[in-house]
Design a protein around this motif. Structure first.
Motif, mmCIF file in Angstrom:
data_model
loop_
_atom_site.group_PDB
_atom_site.id
_atom_site.type_symbol
_atom_site.label_atom_id
_atom_site.label_comp_id
_atom_site.label_asym_id
_atom_site.label_seq_id
_atom_site.Cartn_x
_atom_site.Cartn_y
_atom_site.Cartn_z
ATOM 1 N N ALA A 73 0.829 -1.212 0.000
ATOM 2 C CA ALA A 73 0.000 0.000 0.000
ATOM 3 C C ALA A 73 0.857 1.254 0.000
ATOM 4 C CB ALA A 73 -0.940 -0.017 1.207
ATOM 5 N N LEU A 74 1.911 1.257 0.804
ATOM 6 C CA LEU A 74 2.820 2.406 0.851
ATOM 7 C C LEU A 74 3.471 2.647 -0.500
ATOM 8 C CD1 LEU A 74 4.475 4.575 2.376
ATOM 9 C CD2 LEU A 74 6.127 2.764 2.920
ATOM 10 N N GLY A 79 2.397 5.884 -2.289
ATOM 11 C CA GLY A 79 3.681 6.490 -2.627
ATOM 12 C C GLY A 79 3.853 6.868 -4.085
ATOM 13 N N PHE A 80 3.791 5.877 -4.970
ATOM 14 C CA PHE A 80 4.030 6.147 -6.389
ATOM 15 C C PHE A 80 2.977 7.087 -6.990
ATOM 16 C CE2 PHE A 80 3.746 5.144 -10.945
ATOM 17 C CZ PHE A 80 5.070 5.392 -11.327
ATOM 18 N N PRO A 81 1.669 6.849 -6.777
ATOM 19 C CA PRO A 81 0.680 7.770 -7.348
ATOM 20 C C PRO A 81 0.829 9.203 -6.859
ATOM 21 C CG PRO A 81 -0.372 5.715 -6.693
ATOM 22 C CD PRO A 81 1.008 5.685 -6.135
ATOM 23 N N LEU A 82 1.056 9.389 -5.538
ATOM 24 C CA LEU A 82 1.151 10.741 -4.992
ATOM 25 C C LEU A 82 2.412 11.450 -5.484
ATOM 26 C CD1 LEU A 82 0.234 13.021 -3.160
ATOM 27 C CD2 LEU A 82 1.371 11.869 -1.252
ATOM 28 N N LEU A 105 15.335 -1.658 -12.723
ATOM 29 C CA LEU A 105 16.472 -1.847 -11.823
ATOM 30 C C LEU A 105 16.035 -1.776 -10.368
ATOM 31 C CD1 LEU A 105 19.541 0.081 -13.332
ATOM 32 C CD2 LEU A 105 19.354 -2.360 -12.836
ATOM 33 N N SER A 106 15.158 -0.828 -10.053
ATOM 34 C CA SER A 106 14.640 -0.705 -8.696
ATOM 35 C C SER A 106 13.902 -1.975 -8.282
ATOM 36 C CB SER A 106 13.699 0.505 -8.611
ATOM 37 O OG SER A 106 13.117 0.611 -7.328
ATOM 38 N N THR A 107 13.067 -2.494 -9.182
ATOM 39 C CA THR A 107 12.330 -3.725 -8.898
ATOM 40 C C THR A 107 13.276 -4.899 -8.693
ATOM 41 O OG1 THR A 107 10.480 -2.924 -10.245
ATOM 42 C CG2 THR A 107 10.516 -5.279 -9.732
ATOM 43 N N ASP A 150 12.304 16.070 -10.567
ATOM 44 C CA ASP A 150 13.212 14.935 -10.705
ATOM 45 C C ASP A 150 13.369 14.175 -9.388
ATOM 46 O OD1 ASP A 150 13.494 15.699 -13.300
ATOM 47 O OD2 ASP A 150 15.556 16.413 -13.120
ATOM 48 N N LEU A 151 13.524 14.914 -8.275
ATOM 49 C CA LEU A 151 13.675 14.261 -6.974
ATOM 50 C C LEU A 151 12.411 13.508 -6.578
ATOM 51 C CD1 LEU A 151 15.620 16.992 -4.947
ATOM 52 C CD2 LEU A 151 16.485 14.769 -5.707
ATOM 53 N N LEU A 152 11.258 14.078 -6.873
ATOM 54 C CA LEU A 152 10.001 13.398 -6.578
ATOM 55 C C LEU A 152 9.870 12.110 -7.379
ATOM 56 C CD1 LEU A 152 7.638 16.503 -6.448
ATOM 57 C CD2 LEU A 152 8.058 14.921 -4.548
ATOM 58 N N MET A 153 10.300 12.139 -8.638
ATOM 59 C CA MET A 153 10.226 10.935 -9.464
ATOM 60 C C MET A 153 11.192 9.859 -8.971
ATOM 61 S SD MET A 153 7.838 10.875 -11.711
ATOM 62 C CE MET A 153 8.435 9.381 -12.520
ATOM 63 N N ILE A 154 12.370 10.252 -8.523
ATOM 64 C CA ILE A 154 13.324 9.274 -7.985
ATOM 65 C C ILE A 154 12.734 8.577 -6.763
ATOM 66 C CG2 ILE A 154 15.549 9.018 -6.808
ATOM 67 C CD1 ILE A 154 16.618 11.236 -8.644
ATOM 68 N N ALA A 155 12.142 9.372 -5.857
ATOM 69 C CA ALA A 155 11.505 8.784 -4.671
ATOM 70 C C ALA A 155 10.360 7.864 -5.073
ATOM 71 C CB ALA A 155 11.001 9.897 -3.748
ATOM 72 N N ALA A 156 9.595 8.270 -6.104
ATOM 73 C CA ALA A 156 8.477 7.448 -6.576
ATOM 74 C C ALA A 156 8.969 6.107 -7.110
ATOM 75 C CB ALA A 156 7.712 8.200 -7.669
ATOM 76 N N ILE A 157 10.075 6.120 -7.844
ATOM 77 C CA ILE A 157 10.610 4.893 -8.430
ATOM 78 C C ILE A 157 11.091 3.935 -7.343
ATOM 79 C CG2 ILE A 157 12.496 3.974 -9.834
ATOM 80 C CD1 ILE A 157 10.112 5.246 -11.369
ATOM 81 N N VAL A 158 11.729 4.471 -6.308
ATOM 82 C CA VAL A 158 12.199 3.620 -5.201
ATOM 83 C C VAL A 158 11.021 2.946 -4.507
ATOM 84 C CG1 VAL A 158 13.337 3.622 -2.945
ATOM 85 C CG2 VAL A 158 14.316 4.940 -4.830
ATOM 86 N N LEU A 159 9.988 3.723 -4.173
ATOM 87 C CA LEU A 159 8.824 3.154 -3.495
ATOM 88 C C LEU A 159 8.065 2.180 -4.385
ATOM 89 C CD1 LEU A 159 7.294 6.144 -1.485
ATOM 90 C CD2 LEU A 159 8.475 4.134 -0.598
ATOM 91 N N CYS A 160 7.991 2.486 -5.679
ATOM 92 C CA CYS A 160 7.274 1.597 -6.590
ATOM 93 C C CYS A 160 7.991 0.257 -6.731
ATOM 94 C CB CYS A 160 7.128 2.268 -7.956
ATOM 95 S SG CYS A 160 6.018 1.410 -9.086
ATOM 96 N N GLY A 161 9.319 0.303 -6.856
ATOM 97 C CA GLY A 161 10.088 -0.943 -6.940
ATOM 98 C C GLY A 161 9.890 -1.802 -5.705
#
Length: 286
Positions: A73-74, A79-82, A105-107, A150-161
């Motif tokens: 859920a996080l 996380g990723f949608p927000l 890569l994150s996944t 860019d920073l928001l997208m990096i955080a999104a990718i980490v949480l999504c993976g």
């Protein structure tokens, strides 16, 4: 072999569905706030998921599954949608391709950390090459950058993976659609509160494209896509099937060419061929 083919087929269908997520989000945040969009899409999907669980009489997850469902859920419900909705207020959907190229890569990293998978060294070579190819293509075609976006997208990718890998591992025990459904139901009370707190001040100011974007990300991006995606990851391997995400930006561009009449450059076709080769070799060495 049959399980692997089924996993890759399901994963590919999930990627095709996800390919419309960022453009739909970009359209929706033009008239809707990121917080309302995130909570409303999760709440709509949770209502559909709860109905599905009830109709099919699914057993409730055990206590040992609650922590993993909270992580899912996080990562993918909140996380990723927000974070992507916030990022897309600063950057274009084309620019976001830079970061979607890093999602495999994150996944794969979280597949090792959370899923217990151990890909071969050559897997990382081809996975990295595929990600670098997508990022390079996107940098040349993705428009201006924004530090905040860019920073928001990096955080999104980490949480999504993290959410992808955790959900896929749990899917082996609960089932793919059950995992995303229970994660949505678990997050529903919080999402209901946020939705009520962030209701638009004027409904008349919201155009139909924003409503269409909300509908797409609620039904397809938040629920239907995950049914196929988690099934694919669980049956075909998290790190291996996760490489299919490298194709997501190009599916999006192809859909734009077919449905919107936008031109498809020859460079896109060439880069897609390179990506397909990288995915094939990564699968072989996963």
């Amino acid at each position: 072999m049959k399980t692997s083919i089924d996993g890759w087929g399901s994963g590919l269908l999930g990627v095709v569905i996800f390919s419309g997520s960022l453009p739909a989000t970009r359209v929706a945040v033009a008239d809707l706030s990121p917080l309302f969009l995130t909570s409303a899409r999760a709440l709509i999907a949770a209502a559909l998921a709860a109905a599905l669980l009830a109709v099919l009489r699914q057993a409730r997850p055990g206590r040992r599954d609650l922590q993993s469902l909270a992580v899912v859920a996080l990562g993918v419900v909140v996380g990723f949608p927000l974070l992507t909705a916030l990022a897309l207020q600063h950057i274009t959907s084309a620019r976001s391709i830079v970061f979607i190229g890093l999602l495999p890569l994150s996944t794969a990293v979280f597949a090792v950390l959370r899923g217990g998978e151990r890909p071969k060294p050559l897997f990382w070579l081809f996975s990295g090459l595929g990600s670098a190819t997508v990022v390079g293509f996107a940098l040349l075609n993705g428009g201006a950058s924004s530090p905040a976006g860019d920073l928001l997208m990096i955080a999104a990718i980490v949480l999504c993976g993290l959410g992808y890998a955790e959900g896929a591992a749990l899917s082996r025990r609960l089932g793919g659609w059950q995992v995303i459904s229970w994660a949505l139901v678990l997050s529903a009370p919080l999402m209901a509160v946020v939705t009520l707190m962030t209701l638009p001040g004027s409904w008349q100011a919201i155009g139909w494209p924003a409503w269409a974007g909300l509908a797409y990300v609620s039904v397809f991006s938040m629920l239907v896509g995950f049914v196929f995606w988690y099934r694919g990851l669980a049956r075909g391997g998290i790190a291996s099937v996760g490489q299919l995400q490298l194709l997501q930006p190009f599916f999006g561009l192809a859909l734009a060419g077919l449905l919107l009449g936008e031109p498809v450059a020859a460079s896109m076709v060439a880069v897609t061929a390179v990506i397909v080769a990288c995915v094939a070799f990564a699968r072989r060495f996963a």
